[in-house]
Design a protein around this motif. Structure first.
Motif, PDB file in Angstrom:
ATOM      1  N   ASN A  62       0.801  -1.212   0.000  1.00 23.97           N
ATOM      2  CA  ASN A  62       0.000   0.000   0.000  1.00 23.97           C
ATOM      3  C   ASN A  62       0.842   1.274   0.000  1.00 23.97           C
ATOM      4  OD1 ASN A  62      -2.293  -1.588   0.122  1.00 23.97           O
ATOM      5  ND2 ASN A  62      -2.304  -1.602   2.359  1.00 23.97           N
ATOM      6  N   VAL A  63       2.146   1.144   0.023  1.00 18.58           N
ATOM      7  CA  VAL A  63       3.014   2.320   0.065  1.00 18.58           C
ATOM      8  C   VAL A  63       3.426   2.670  -1.351  1.00 18.58           C
ATOM      9  CG1 VAL A  63       5.185   3.247   0.923  1.00 18.58           C
ATOM     10  CG2 VAL A  63       3.851   1.708   2.355  1.00 18.58           C
ATOM     11  N   SER A  64       3.216   3.904  -1.711  1.00 18.59           N
ATOM     12  CA  SER A  64       3.595   4.352  -3.047  1.00 18.59           C
ATOM     13  C   SER A  64       5.025   4.871  -3.006  1.00 18.59           C
ATOM     14  CB  SER A  64       2.643   5.469  -3.492  1.00 18.59           C
ATOM     15  OG  SER A  64       3.107   6.026  -4.684  1.00 18.59           O
ATOM     16  N   SER A  65       5.845   4.421  -3.927  1.00 18.32           N
ATOM     17  CA  SER A  65       7.239   4.851  -3.962  1.00 18.32           C
ATOM     18  C   SER A  65       7.510   5.812  -5.118  1.00 18.32           C
ATOM     19  CB  SER A  65       8.158   3.642  -4.074  1.00 18.32           C
ATOM     20  OG  SER A  65       7.917   2.985  -5.296  1.00 18.32           O
ATOM     21  N   HIS A  66       6.460   6.345  -5.704  1.00 12.79           N
ATOM     22  CA  HIS A  66       6.629   7.261  -6.821  1.00 12.79           C
ATOM     23  C   HIS A  66       6.927   8.656  -6.279  1.00 12.79           C
ATOM     24  CE1 HIS A  66       6.152   9.152 -10.669  1.00 12.79           C
ATOM     25  NE2 HIS A  66       5.276   9.995 -10.145  1.00 12.79           N
ATOM     26  N   LEU A  67       8.015   9.234  -6.751  1.00 15.15           N
ATOM     27  CA  LEU A  67       8.374  10.587  -6.357  1.00 15.15           C
ATOM     28  C   LEU A  67       7.847  11.553  -7.399  1.00 15.15           C
ATOM     29  CD1 LEU A  67      12.090  10.073  -5.263  1.00 15.15           C
ATOM     30  CD2 LEU A  67      10.101  10.270  -3.805  1.00 15.15           C
ATOM     31  N   SER A  68       7.302  12.636  -6.940  1.00 14.58           N
ATOM     32  CA  SER A  68       6.799  13.622  -7.891  1.00 14.58           C
ATOM     33  C   SER A  68       7.978  14.299  -8.580  1.00 14.58           C
ATOM     34  CB  SER A  68       5.938  14.662  -7.177  1.00 14.58           C
ATOM     35  OG  SER A  68       6.745  15.442  -6.319  1.00 14.58           O
ATOM     36  N   SER A  69       7.723  14.840  -9.734  1.00 20.02           N
ATOM     37  CA  SER A  69       8.798  15.494 -10.481  1.00 20.02           C
ATOM     38  C   SER A  69       9.290  16.730  -9.746  1.00 20.02           C
ATOM     39  CB  SER A  69       8.326  15.858 -11.883  1.00 20.02           C
ATOM     40  OG  SER A  69       7.226  16.753 -11.805  1.00 20.02           O
ATOM     41  N   THR A  70       8.435  17.401  -9.009  1.00 23.31           N
ATOM     42  CA  THR A  70       8.848  18.579  -8.238  1.00 23.31           C
ATOM     43  C   THR A  70       9.848  18.184  -7.164  1.00 23.31           C
ATOM     44  OG1 THR A  70       6.653  19.532  -8.588  1.00 23.31           O
ATOM     45  CG2 THR A  70       8.027  20.512  -6.876  1.00 23.31           C
ATOM     46  N   LEU A  71       9.562  17.097  -6.455  1.00 21.41           N
ATOM     47  CA  LEU A  71      10.478  16.629  -5.422  1.00 21.41           C
ATOM     48  C   LEU A  71      11.803  16.185  -6.024  1.00 21.41           C
ATOM     49  CD1 LEU A  71      10.871  16.040  -2.423  1.00 21.41           C
ATOM     50  CD2 LEU A  71       9.935  13.774  -2.823  1.00 21.41           C
ATOM     51  N   MET A  72      11.761  15.519  -7.158  1.00 21.02           N
ATOM     52  CA  MET A  72      12.979  15.073  -7.815  1.00 21.02           C
ATOM     53  C   MET A  72      13.823  16.275  -8.247  1.00 21.02           C
ATOM     54  SD  MET A  72      13.419  12.494 -11.033  1.00 21.02           S
ATOM     55  CE  MET A  72      12.267  13.429 -12.000  1.00 21.02           C
ATOM     56  N   TYR A  73      13.193  17.295  -8.821  1.00 21.83           N
ATOM     57  CA  TYR A  73      13.927  18.498  -9.220  1.00 21.83           C
ATOM     58  C   TYR A  73      14.482  19.231  -8.009  1.00 21.83           C
ATOM     59  CZ  TYR A  73      12.056  17.858 -13.902  1.00 21.83           C
ATOM     60  OH  TYR A  73      11.751  17.350 -15.131  1.00 21.83           O
ATOM     61  N   ALA A  74      13.767  19.199  -6.900  1.00 19.18           N
ATOM     62  CA  ALA A  74      14.260  19.835  -5.674  1.00 19.18           C
ATOM     63  C   ALA A  74      15.523  19.134  -5.177  1.00 19.18           C
ATOM     64  CB  ALA A  74      13.175  19.824  -4.602  1.00 19.18           C
ATOM     65  N   PHE A  75      15.530  17.790  -5.217  1.00 20.36           N
ATOM     66  CA  PHE A  75      16.717  17.050  -4.800  1.00 20.36           C
ATOM     67  C   PHE A  75      17.904  17.339  -5.719  1.00 20.36           C
ATOM     68  CE2 PHE A  75      13.985  13.841  -2.482  1.00 20.36           C
ATOM     69  CZ  PHE A  75      14.449  14.221  -1.224  1.00 20.36           C
ATOM     70  N   VAL A  76      17.670  17.402  -6.997  1.00 20.67           N
ATOM     71  CA  VAL A  76      18.744  17.694  -7.949  1.00 20.67           C
ATOM     72  C   VAL A  76      19.275  19.102  -7.729  1.00 20.67           C
ATOM     73  CG1 VAL A  76      19.255  18.039 -10.402  1.00 20.67           C
ATOM     74  CG2 VAL A  76      17.975  16.032  -9.662  1.00 20.67           C
ATOM     75  N   LEU A  77      18.386  20.060  -7.524  1.00 19.28           N
ATOM     76  CA  LEU A  77      18.806  21.442  -7.278  1.00 19.28           C
ATOM     77  C   LEU A  77      19.577  21.548  -5.968  1.00 19.28           C
ATOM     78  CD1 LEU A  77      18.711  24.310  -8.361  1.00 19.28           C
ATOM     79  CD2 LEU A  77      16.624  24.652  -7.037  1.00 19.28           C
ATOM     80  N   LEU A  78      19.126  20.833  -4.937  1.00 15.53           N
ATOM     81  CA  LEU A  78      19.841  20.826  -3.660  1.00 15.53           C
ATOM     82  C   LEU A  78      21.243  20.252  -3.833  1.00 15.53           C
ATOM     83  CD1 LEU A  78      19.821  21.190  -0.551  1.00 15.53           C
ATOM     84  CD2 LEU A  78      19.040  18.822  -0.425  1.00 15.53           C
ATOM     85  N   ALA A  79      21.366  19.156  -4.547  1.00 13.40           N
ATOM     86  CA  ALA A  79      22.682  18.558  -4.779  1.00 13.40           C
ATOM     87  C   ALA A  79      23.571  19.501  -5.567  1.00 13.40           C
ATOM     88  CB  ALA A  79      22.529  17.230  -5.513  1.00 13.40           C
ATOM     89  N   LEU A  80      23.021  20.182  -6.547  1.00 16.99           N
ATOM     90  CA  LEU A  80      23.781  21.138  -7.337  1.00 16.99           C
ATOM     91  C   LEU A  80      24.274  22.293  -6.475  1.00 16.99           C
ATOM     92  CD1 LEU A  80      24.716  21.994 -10.203  1.00 16.99           C
ATOM     93  CD2 LEU A  80      22.570  23.252 -10.371  1.00 16.99           C
ATOM     94  N   MET A  81      23.410  22.850  -5.653  1.00 15.09           N
ATOM     95  CA  MET A  81      23.794  23.971  -4.795  1.00 15.09           C
ATOM     96  C   MET A  81      24.850  23.556  -3.769  1.00 15.09           C
ATOM     97  SD  MET A  81      22.422  26.649  -5.758  1.00 15.09           S
ATOM     98  CE  MET A  81      21.705  26.588  -7.343  1.00 15.09           C
TER      99      MET A  81
END
Length: 134
Positions: free
Chosen positions: A97-116
């Protein structure tokens, strides 16, 4: 009382006038500076980075691979390597019952955080390296 203080003051003045001032030798400054130069060239503090260059290259490679994965996206295939082995299917899914799909906004936030973080860590390191002088 005042008379005693005057006598003590005269006595001190006589002693001070007889003693005179000591004069340093002519090469006093050169001797002091040579001693300072000898002690200032110690190798007590040697800079050694906490993270070696090979680890930085590994981190950078992983980061580039992550960005490449995000840009290219998920390409779905119909057959996986497990299907090719023709193993019996066992369904043991504890998180049905647990969804493991990450929204594209969250994925872009993680990428931006890693970049910064990857940009700011060397900048802060450079700032503190120049601020501390030995």
């Amino acid at each position: 009382m005042r008379e005693d203080n005057k006598k003590i003051e005269q006595f001190i003045n006589n002693i001070m006038s007889e003693a005179g001032l000591e004069q340093p030798s002519l090469d006093f400054t050169a001797n002091v500076l040579s001693q300072i130069e000898v002690t200032s060239t110690s190798n007590a503090t040697v800079y050694k980075p906490l993270i070696s260059k090979s680890v930085w290259i590994l981190i950078l490679g992983s980061f580039i691979a992550l960005i490449g994965y995000v840009i290219i996206g998920n390409t779905e295939t119909t057959a996986s390597w497990i299907d090719r082995l023709e193993l019996p299917k066992v369904s043991l899914n504890l998180f049905e019952n647990v969804s493991s799909h990450l929204s594209s906004t969250l994925m872009y936030a993680f990428v931006l955080l890693a970049l910064m973080v990857s940009i700011q860590v060397p900048l802060v390191k450079y700032y503190f390296k120049n601020r501390i002088t030995f």
